[in-house]
Structures are given as C-alpha cells and as structure tokens.
Design an enzyme around this catalytic site. Sequence first.
Site, PDB file in Angstrom:
ATOM      1  N   PRO A   1       1.048  -8.543  -1.294  1.00  0.00           N
ATOM      2  CA  PRO A   1       0.676  -8.358  -2.699  1.00  0.00           C
ATOM      3  C   PRO A   1       1.877  -8.583  -3.618  1.00  0.00           C
ATOM      4  O   PRO A   1       3.028  -8.580  -3.189  1.00  0.00           O
ATOM      5  CB  PRO A   1       0.260  -6.881  -2.771  1.00  0.00           C
ATOM      6  CG  PRO A   1       0.216  -6.383  -1.381  1.00  0.00           C
ATOM      7  CD  PRO A   1       1.101  -7.268  -0.581  1.00  0.00           C
TER       8      PRO A   1
ATOM      9  N   ALA B   1       0.206   1.601   4.739  1.00  0.00           N
ATOM     10  CA  ALA B   1       1.257   2.612   4.529  1.00  0.00           C
ATOM     11  C   ALA B   1       2.579   1.902   4.296  1.00  0.00           C
ATOM     12  O   ALA B   1       2.953   1.009   5.059  1.00  0.00           O
ATOM     13  CB  ALA B   1       1.363   3.526   5.747  1.00  0.00           C
ATOM     14  N   GLY B   2       3.263   2.276   3.237  1.00  0.00           N
ATOM     15  CA  GLY B   2       4.529   1.601   2.954  1.00  0.00           C
ATOM     16  C   GLY B   2       5.463   2.485   2.159  1.00  0.00           C
ATOM     17  O   GLY B   2       5.035   3.383   1.437  1.00  0.00           O
TER      18      GLY B   2
ATOM     19  N   ARG C   1      -4.496  14.338   0.196  1.00  0.00           N
ATOM     20  CA  ARG C   1      -5.117  13.237  -0.553  1.00  0.00           C
ATOM     21  C   ARG C   1      -6.017  12.404   0.387  1.00  0.00           C
ATOM     22  O   ARG C   1      -7.087  11.950  -0.001  1.00  0.00           O
ATOM     23  CB  ARG C   1      -4.006  12.391  -1.189  1.00  0.00           C
ATOM     24  CG  ARG C   1      -4.424  11.186  -1.954  1.00  0.00           C
ATOM     25  CD  ARG C   1      -5.120  11.488  -3.301  1.00  0.00           C
ATOM     26  NE  ARG C   1      -5.943  10.341  -3.663  1.00  0.00           N
ATOM     27  CZ  ARG C   1      -7.116  10.365  -4.261  1.00  0.00           C
ATOM     28  NH1 ARG C   1      -7.660  11.513  -4.623  1.00  0.00           N
ATOM     29  NH2 ARG C   1      -7.778   9.269  -4.515  1.00  0.00           N
TER      30      ARG C   1
ATOM     31  N   GLY D   1      -3.852   3.898  -3.784  1.00  0.00           N
ATOM     32  CA  GLY D   1      -3.618   2.504  -4.148  1.00  0.00           C
ATOM     33  C   GLY D   1      -4.419   1.491  -3.327  1.00  0.00           C
ATOM     34  O   GLY D   1      -5.653   1.590  -3.218  1.00  0.00           O
ATOM     35  N   ILE D   2      -3.724   0.525  -2.772  1.00  0.00           N
ATOM     36  CA  ILE D   2      -4.354  -0.577  -2.028  1.00  0.00           C
ATOM     37  C   ILE D   2      -5.112  -0.040  -0.807  1.00  0.00           C
ATOM     38  O   ILE D   2      -6.215  -0.495  -0.496  1.00  0.00           O
ATOM     39  CB  ILE D   2      -3.264  -1.585  -1.612  1.00  0.00           C
ATOM     40  CG1 ILE D   2      -2.750  -2.327  -2.860  1.00  0.00           C
ATOM     41  CG2 ILE D   2      -3.765  -2.540  -0.547  1.00  0.00           C
ATOM     42  CD1 ILE D   2      -1.453  -3.106  -2.645  1.00  0.00           C
TER      43      ILE D   2
ATOM     44  N   ILE E   1       0.621  -5.427  -8.303  1.00  0.00           N
ATOM     45  CA  ILE E   1      -0.649  -4.686  -8.247  1.00  0.00           C
ATOM     46  C   ILE E   1      -0.421  -3.294  -8.827  1.00  0.00           C
ATOM     47  O   ILE E   1       0.489  -2.575  -8.388  1.00  0.00           O
ATOM     48  CB  ILE E   1      -1.156  -4.564  -6.791  1.00  0.00           C
ATOM     49  CG1 ILE E   1      -1.263  -5.946  -6.117  1.00  0.00           C
ATOM     50  CG2 ILE E   1      -2.486  -3.817  -6.754  1.00  0.00           C
ATOM     51  CD1 ILE E   1      -2.241  -6.908  -6.755  1.00  0.00           C
TER      52      ILE E   1
ATOM     53  N   TYR F   1      13.773  -3.324   2.178  1.00  0.00           N
ATOM     54  CA  TYR F   1      12.302  -3.389   2.077  1.00  0.00           C
ATOM     55  C   TYR F   1      11.823  -4.820   2.331  1.00  0.00           C
ATOM     56  O   TYR F   1      10.877  -5.047   3.100  1.00  0.00           O
ATOM     57  CB  TYR F   1      11.902  -2.899   0.684  1.00  0.00           C
ATOM     58  CG  TYR F   1      10.441  -3.006   0.342  1.00  0.00           C
ATOM     59  CD1 TYR F   1       9.514  -2.073   0.813  1.00  0.00           C
ATOM     60  CD2 TYR F   1       9.973  -4.019  -0.498  1.00  0.00           C
ATOM     61  CE1 TYR F   1       8.166  -2.162   0.466  1.00  0.00           C
ATOM     62  CE2 TYR F   1       8.640  -4.112  -0.849  1.00  0.00           C
ATOM     63  CZ  TYR F   1       7.737  -3.184  -0.363  1.00  0.00           C
ATOM     64  OH  TYR F   1       6.406  -3.274  -0.712  1.00  0.00           O
TER      65      TYR F   1
HETATM   66  P1  NAD Z   1       0.755   3.687  -2.886  1.00  0.00           P
HETATM   67  O1  NAD Z   1       1.993   4.499  -3.057  1.00  0.00           O
HETATM   68  O2  NAD Z   1      -0.333   3.834  -3.894  1.00  0.00           O
HETATM   69  O3  NAD Z   1       0.146   3.885  -1.432  1.00  0.00           O
HETATM   70  C1  NAD Z   1       0.959   3.944  -0.284  1.00  0.00           C
HETATM   71  C2  NAD Z   1       0.422   5.031   0.625  1.00  0.00           C
HETATM   72  O4  NAD Z   1       1.211   4.992   1.826  1.00  0.00           O
HETATM   73  C3  NAD Z   1       0.550   6.446   0.046  1.00  0.00           C
HETATM   74  O5  NAD Z   1      -0.687   7.122   0.131  1.00  0.00           O
HETATM   75  C4  NAD Z   1       1.603   7.096   0.922  1.00  0.00           C
HETATM   76  O6  NAD Z   1       1.415   8.491   1.089  1.00  0.00           O
HETATM   77  C5  NAD Z   1       1.422   6.336   2.225  1.00  0.00           C
HETATM   78  N1  NAD Z   1       2.610   6.426   3.072  1.00  0.00           N
HETATM   79  C6  NAD Z   1       3.897   6.262   2.712  1.00  0.00           C
HETATM   80  N2  NAD Z   1       4.715   6.462   3.755  1.00  0.00           N
HETATM   81  C7  NAD Z   1       3.917   6.752   4.821  1.00  0.00           C
HETATM   82  C8  NAD Z   1       4.157   7.054   6.183  1.00  0.00           C
HETATM   83  N3  NAD Z   1       5.412   7.126   6.671  1.00  0.00           N
HETATM   84  N4  NAD Z   1       3.099   7.292   6.996  1.00  0.00           N
HETATM   85  C9  NAD Z   1       1.837   7.250   6.508  1.00  0.00           C
HETATM   86  N5  NAD Z   1       1.557   6.978   5.215  1.00  0.00           N
HETATM   87  C10 NAD Z   1       2.572   6.723   4.388  1.00  0.00           C
HETATM   88  O7  NAD Z   1       1.261   2.161  -2.866  1.00  0.00           O
HETATM   89  P2  NAD Z   1       0.491   0.755  -2.846  1.00  0.00           P
HETATM   90  O8  NAD Z   1       1.063  -0.031  -3.958  1.00  0.00           O
HETATM   91  O9  NAD Z   1      -0.964   0.922  -2.678  1.00  0.00           O
HETATM   92  O10 NAD Z   1       1.118   0.162  -1.502  1.00  0.00           O
HETATM   93  C11 NAD Z   1       0.342  -0.203  -0.386  1.00  0.00           C
HETATM   94  C12 NAD Z   1       1.094  -1.258   0.392  1.00  0.00           C
HETATM   95  O11 NAD Z   1       1.251  -2.429  -0.416  1.00  0.00           O
HETATM   96  C13 NAD Z   1       2.509  -0.831   0.779  1.00  0.00           C
HETATM   97  O12 NAD Z   1       2.777  -1.246   2.105  1.00  0.00           O
HETATM   98  C14 NAD Z   1       3.384  -1.580  -0.197  1.00  0.00           C
HETATM   99  O13 NAD Z   1       4.664  -1.818   0.323  1.00  0.00           O
HETATM  100  C15 NAD Z   1       2.579  -2.858  -0.391  1.00  0.00           C
HETATM  101  N6  NAD Z   1       2.881  -3.584  -1.624  1.00  0.00           N
HETATM  102  C16 NAD Z   1       2.438  -3.177  -2.834  1.00  0.00           C
HETATM  103  C17 NAD Z   1       2.711  -3.925  -3.968  1.00  0.00           C
HETATM  104  C18 NAD Z   1       2.202  -3.541  -5.326  1.00  0.00           C
HETATM  105  O14 NAD Z   1       2.330  -4.367  -6.252  1.00  0.00           O
HETATM  106  N7  NAD Z   1       1.633  -2.377  -5.519  1.00  0.00           N
HETATM  107  C19 NAD Z   1       3.472  -5.086  -3.876  1.00  0.00           C
HETATM  108  C20 NAD Z   1       3.938  -5.466  -2.624  1.00  0.00           C
HETATM  109  C21 NAD Z   1       3.617  -4.730  -1.503  1.00  0.00           C
END
Ligand code: NAD
Length: 253
Positions: free
Chosen positions: A187, A93-94, A44, A19-20, A190, A157
């Site tokens: 974000p 990471a989230g 991955r 993702g991001i 997304i 969260y």
């Molecule tokens: P995603 O699931 O595609 O990517 C998140 C990555 O974090 C994954 O590869 C996962 O394996 C990794 N991860 C999770 N727990 C972990 C840990 N304990 N240690 C190391 N890695 C870990 O999600 P995304 O949408 O790309 O999210 C990226 C960030 O953006 C996150 O922090 C998420 O909370 C934030 N976010 C996303 C959105 C959205 O609309 N997608 C909105 C608000 C916030």
Amino acid sequence: MAQATTTSRVAVVTGGASGIGEASCRHLAAAGHRIAVLDLDAERAAAVADDLRTQGVAALAVGVDVSDRTAVDAAFDKVRADLGPVGILVTSAGLMAFDTFEDITPERWQRVLDVNLTGTFHCCQAAVGDMTSAGWGRIITISSSSAQRGSPNCAHYAAAKGGVIVLTKSLARIYAPLGITVNTIPPSGIETPMQHRSQREGRLPDNDAMARAIPIGHLGTPDDIAAAVAYLSSEGAGFVTGQVLGVNGGAVL
Ligand code: NAD
C-alpha cells in the site's frame, strides 16, 4: 464462464483489529468466509470479532504478537479448533518506524524486522500446512511502497517490507503446484490509524500534501486495499500468484 465464489473458508487476518486488516476482515466476511482476527491489541480484535458475530459471521479474536512463534502456533491451533482449517491468510500486522539511518540501534532494527518480516514468516508457516492438505489456499501479504522506492527515514521498515515481497515470491514458486497462491499488496497513502499517528508525530506530511504526490489526487482508504485482498483471495484469482499488486493511486508505477 465465471466461477462460483461461494465456498466458505477460514480466513486469518493478522493486524485485523485496525485499518487495512480490519477492512480485510469485513470484506472477507462479506464474501462468506469465517474470520479469525489476530492482533496484538486483543481488546480491539475482540470488538471487531464481536461486531462481525452480530452480523451473523462466524468470527474469533485472538490476542497475539506475531513475532512470538509459540504464541502464533497457539493462535492458529485455536483458530483450527474453533473455526476449522485455515484457507486464507492475510498478514497485515505491521510496525511502522521512522529513524534516521545512523540512529537505528541494533535492538530497534531487530524489532522492526521481527514484527514485519519474521512475523509474516511465522504466520505463513503456521497456515500453509492446512492449505497443502486441502490442495487450496490464498496468502496475501501486506508489504509497503517504501520497499519499492527505498525510504530515507525508515531503512529498517523498508528492508523488512522488501523481505516480505521476496518471501511472497518465493512462497508463490514453492506452493504454486499445490493449489496455493501467494501475492503481496504494497500500500501507499492509505488513511489508517497508523498513518494518522505518523502525521501527528510530524513524520508524514498532512493529507493535502500527501494527496499532491498521488496521481489520482487523493489518499486511499482501507477499503481500497481490502477490495484487492478480496479479489486475490477469490476463486477467480486462481491463476494469479507471485504478484506485487500496487494499490496506491498511481504513486508507484
Ligand atoms: P494500523 O495501525 O491501523 O493496523 C496495524 C495493526 O497491526 C494494529 O491493529 C496493530 O495492533 C497490529 N500489530 C502491530 N504490531 C503487531 C504485532 N507484533 N503482532 C500482532 N499485531 C500487531 O495500520 P495499517 O495502516 O492498517 O497497516 C496495515 C499494514 O499495512 C501494515 O503492515 C503496514 O506496514 C502496511 N502499510 C500501510 C500503509 C498505509 O498507508 N497505511 C502503507 C504501507 C504499508
């Protein structure tokens, strides 16, 4: 006159396997940086680093749980040994979590805080020594619009991400005199594997319904966030710190 942007730094991206975070790895690599992909999903992460290497980028993958301080310190030691001192940190990471407030167990609360907030703290602390030694650094945390608006289905969260925003502002104040900028991107909407998972579980509406709540009229992409990450990590963003840069199609004004 525009400043040159050619200095190659070592960029650590947590959550870099998807993702991001993955998009941020690719944008930072395109800017000429060496990339460390840190992620819980070691397989991955390795695939992303392998792909970058085939494009001639110096890249390293480390499997790590950002909530585990010993593992985080070991991961940063490996990055330093293999790629050099850390100049850029992106904390993507989230752990997304949906629970009604009364169903949040103390254990669940703790895990969500541990990954999203304490994980960000661990990585910032592990990276900042290299940046202070160099007198230059860029930290970009990924927070969430849920912390800007409040969120009825994920108070844990949203609270963790609110903590990330205030941690970011505090670090910005501490490190501004030392050449290190610290900013956050919250974000919203997304399209990533995380969002698709939440939709499959029925926790989020479908894309059309989500798009109707976004003034620009469509969802964003990981590249939309990564472009902002690339800007905030650039030489030219050196006077920008402590900021919350919403990249959300106008969903939060
Ligand atoms: P995603 O699931 O595609 O990517 C998140 C990555 O974090 C994954 O590869 C996962 O394996 C990794 N991860 C999770 N727990 C972990 C840990 N304990 N240690 C190391 N890695 C870990 O999600 P995304 O949408 O790309 O999210 C990226 C960030 O953006 C996150 O922090 C998420 O909370 C934030 N976010 C996303 C959105 C959205 O609309 N997608 C909105 C608000 C916030």
